[in-house]
Design an enzyme around this catalytic site. Structure first.
Site, short mmCIF file in Angstrom:
data_model
loop_
_atom_site.label_atom_id
_atom_site.label_comp_id
_atom_site.label_asym_id
_atom_site.label_seq_id
_atom_site.Cartn_x
_atom_site.Cartn_y
_atom_site.Cartn_z
N CYS A 76 -13.06 3.38 2.14
CA CYS A 76 -13.17 2.58 0.92
C CYS A 76 -11.91 1.72 0.84
O CYS A 76 -11.17 1.63 1.82
CB CYS A 76 -13.38 3.45 -0.32
SG CYS A 76 -11.97 4.44 -0.86
N HIS A 109 -4.73 22.45 11.70
CA HIS A 109 -4.25 23.48 10.78
C HIS A 109 -5.21 23.77 9.63
O HIS A 109 -5.25 24.89 9.14
CB HIS A 109 -2.90 23.09 10.20
CG HIS A 109 -1.81 23.05 11.21
ND1 HIS A 109 -0.49 22.92 10.84
CD2 HIS A 109 -1.82 23.13 12.56
CE1 HIS A 109 0.26 22.91 11.94
NE2 HIS A 109 -0.52 23.03 13.00
#
Length: 163
Positions: A76, A109
């Protein structure tokens, strides 16, 4: 950093979407990555006419949740709106990344599955580097990463009841 040089070796199915502000970058991403992935699912928009970013965050997320895509990319104007919207959907872990470190570290992670980019914030060259890092990364569930992700999933499951 992950080896992004040979993405064609990754059997990735990617859902891609963006609103009017992200449309030019979304189109550049589609052209660049379409031939390099197992499949690229275009979730719209298909023009630069004003439209609503939540619609595309939902469309990309649906492809992941329903098992038709492995990862998602949503563009966006700033990346903020699509990130907020996508993170409302259970099972989606989305983040704005405007640097390569965050893009691969978010996957490694945190098991991030949706990359959010601001089409009015960064150029296409940097965007491609960031997407390369995102697509090449793999979740590496070390003890501390798995423990933290389990806590995030518990928050998703219980909402405010976790308090």
């Amino acid at each position: 950093m992950p080896d992004a040089a040979n993405l064609s070796s990754f059997p990735l199915r990617v859902a891609l979407g963006g609103d009017h502000a992200g449309f030019p970058l979304k189109q550049a991403v589609a052209e660049h990555y379409g031939p390099r992935l197992t499949s690229l699912i275009d979730c719209g928009t298909d023009n630069a006419e004003s439209c609503d970013y939540p619609d595309f965050a939902i469309a990309v997320s649906r492809e992941i949740i329903q098992g038709r895509a492995d990862r998602g990319i949503v563009v966006c104007g700033s990346g903020v709106g699509v990130s907020v919207a996508a993170n409302k959907i259970p099972g989606i872990r989305a983040a704005i990344c405007h640097d390569t470190y965050s893009a691969h570290q978010g996957v490694e992670h945190d098991d991030m599955n949706v990359l959010c980019i601001g089409g009015r914030i960064i150029g296409s060259s940097l965007a491609m580097e960031i997407i390369d890092a995102f697509l090449a990364a793999k979740y590496t569930p070390g003890e501390r990463h798995a423990r933290r992700l389990d806590k995030v999933l518990e928050i998703e499951k219980k909402g405010l009841e976790i308090l």
